[in-house]
Design a protein around this motif. Structure first.
Motif, short mmCIF file in Angstrom:
data_model
loop_
_atom_site.label_atom_id
_atom_site.label_comp_id
_atom_site.label_asym_id
_atom_site.label_seq_id
_atom_site.Cartn_x
_atom_site.Cartn_y
_atom_site.Cartn_z
N LEU A 119 -8.70 4.97 2.02
CA LEU A 119 -7.57 5.90 2.12
C LEU A 119 -6.68 5.86 0.89
O LEU A 119 -5.59 6.44 0.89
N SER A 121 -6.73 7.42 -1.85
CA SER A 121 -6.38 8.75 -2.38
C SER A 121 -5.20 9.37 -1.63
O SER A 121 -4.56 10.30 -2.12
N LEU A 122 -4.94 8.87 -0.41
CA LEU A 122 -3.86 9.42 0.40
C LEU A 122 -2.53 8.72 0.15
O LEU A 122 -1.55 9.00 0.82
N THR A 151 2.36 6.12 3.93
CA THR A 151 1.26 7.07 3.87
C THR A 151 1.57 8.39 4.57
O THR A 151 1.09 9.44 4.15
N LYS A 167 0.01 10.22 -9.33
CA LYS A 167 -1.17 9.35 -9.26
C LYS A 167 -1.24 8.47 -10.49
O LYS A 167 -1.28 8.96 -11.63
N SER A 259 -8.97 15.31 4.90
CA SER A 259 -9.27 16.15 3.74
C SER A 259 -8.08 17.05 3.40
O SER A 259 -7.80 17.32 2.23
N CYS A 262 -5.57 14.88 1.53
CA CYS A 262 -6.01 14.32 0.26
C CYS A 262 -5.98 15.40 -0.83
O CYS A 262 -6.47 16.51 -0.63
N SER A 264 -7.58 15.18 -3.64
CA SER A 264 -8.87 15.24 -4.33
C SER A 264 -9.89 15.91 -3.42
O SER A 264 -9.55 16.39 -2.34
N THR A 266 -12.31 14.40 -1.94
CA THR A 266 -12.96 13.32 -1.21
C THR A 266 -13.39 13.80 0.18
O THR A 266 -12.65 14.49 0.87
N TYR A 268 -14.33 12.74 4.01
CA TYR A 268 -14.04 11.64 4.92
C TYR A 268 -14.96 11.65 6.14
O TYR A 268 -14.66 11.02 7.15
#
Length: 311
Positions: A119, A121-122, A151, A167, A259, A262, A264, A266, A268
């Motif tokens: 996680l 990226s979150l 988060t 980021k 998703s 996020c 990106s 990515t 899940y």
């Protein structure tokens, strides 16, 4: 009692109200250049802050519960790491065991919650541009706020606007960005005002504003019963039974929701299929929650499932 050099500097340069603990340590690093880094970070057993994808990073536990700490560790973490929220999802005995393990094993990578690496990226760094402007007027620079790094927090409650995300490059760390400078502002991306983000934020704020962590733990138990009823869960041989169709529907909902959160591309899907994210584990009264964000999404799923039944 073992004294640590950082305790001296902590008295000289105290944390600001609501300041994010790892951000404070990064700021202290910047302000004490020329001081031996190993001595400054002797409480941590490392000169690095480490990865901050964890809600409760190792460096925070080592700082809060070091022998020479001037403030109760639990209180400090509530003020400077958002512990009123995330600690509510951890049984007290499990939490104390975690602290003991971290303090006795300097290189431990143990995590309070499961799946935090996935996680990652979150959990970018977040800040409010309005708060930043006010900080600069008051302090000359802007600091990272603790609750905004949770988060499931996406808005500034004071200014009622979506936060900006930043980021940090994998080759860098928060020590490279001890304050929210112009470089951070220019590279940041404002979050969208999306319904899912608002819902998660509001749910998290309820926990943060509770009277105590114990009140929150009671509320989590109550939410588990709500989800259990909403899913039409049955019991067989002392085990919770959920239909295959609901389990599949939940995994799709979880992957899709993550998703959306996020920034990106990515996927899940594999993460959603992990046993730690199963509904039966999330709603079991005697089992710890795998991750607060996953639990909140389970509540959201149960609410939507209930509305579908009504319609």
């Amino acid at each position: 009692m073992q004294a640590h050099l950082i305790s001296f500097f902590e008295h000289q340069v105290p944390m600001l109200p609501e300041e994010y603990l790892p951000g404070y340590l990064a700021r202290l690093f910047e302000m004490t250049k020329g001081v031996n880094a190993r001595q400054l970070m002797s409480f941590n057993g490392s000169t690095q802050l480490g990865k901050l994808h964890q809600l409760f990073p190792r460096v925070a536990s080592c700082f809060a519960y070091r022998e020479s700490a001037s403030e109760c560790g639990d209180t400090l973490l509530e003020r400077h790491l958002g512990a009123r929220f995330w600690l509510s999802f951890v049984p007290e005995d499990d939490y104390r065991e975690h602290i003991e393990q971290i303090m006795s094993r300097p290189k431990s990578k143990r995590s309070v919650f499961c799946g935090e690496e996935t996680l990652n990226s979150l959990k970018p760094m977040k800040f409010c541009s309005e708060c930043r402007n006010n900080d600069i007027k008051r302090y000359g620079a802007s600091f990272w706020r603790a609750n905004q790094q949770l988060t499931s927090i996406f808005y500034c409650d004071e200014h009622n606007k979506p936060l900006n995300t930043f980021k940090i490059d994998n080759k860098l760390s928060l020590k490279n960005y001890p304050v929210i400078n112009d470089e951070v502002l220019e590279a940041s991306i404002p979050l969208s005002d999306a319904p899912l983000l608002r819902w998660l934020h509001d749910e998290t704020t309820v926990f943060l504003s509770a009277m105590s962590i114990e009140d929150n733990r009671y509320e989590i138990s109550r939410i588990k019963w709500f989800i259990t009823r909403a899913l039409g869960t049955k019991q067989s041989g002392g085990k919770l039974i959920i239909t295959r169709s609901i389990n599949q529907d939940w995994r799709s909902f979880l992957a899709m929701s993550l998703s959306q959160l996020c920034m990106s591309e990515t996927s899940y899907i594999d993460f959603a299929d992990r046993s730690m994210n199963s509904l039966t584990r999330l709603i079991a009264q005697d089992a710890p929650v795998s991750h607060p964000l996953i639990f909140l999404l389970a509540k959201k799923y149960a609410q939507e499932l209930t509305l579908r039944k009504i319609i």
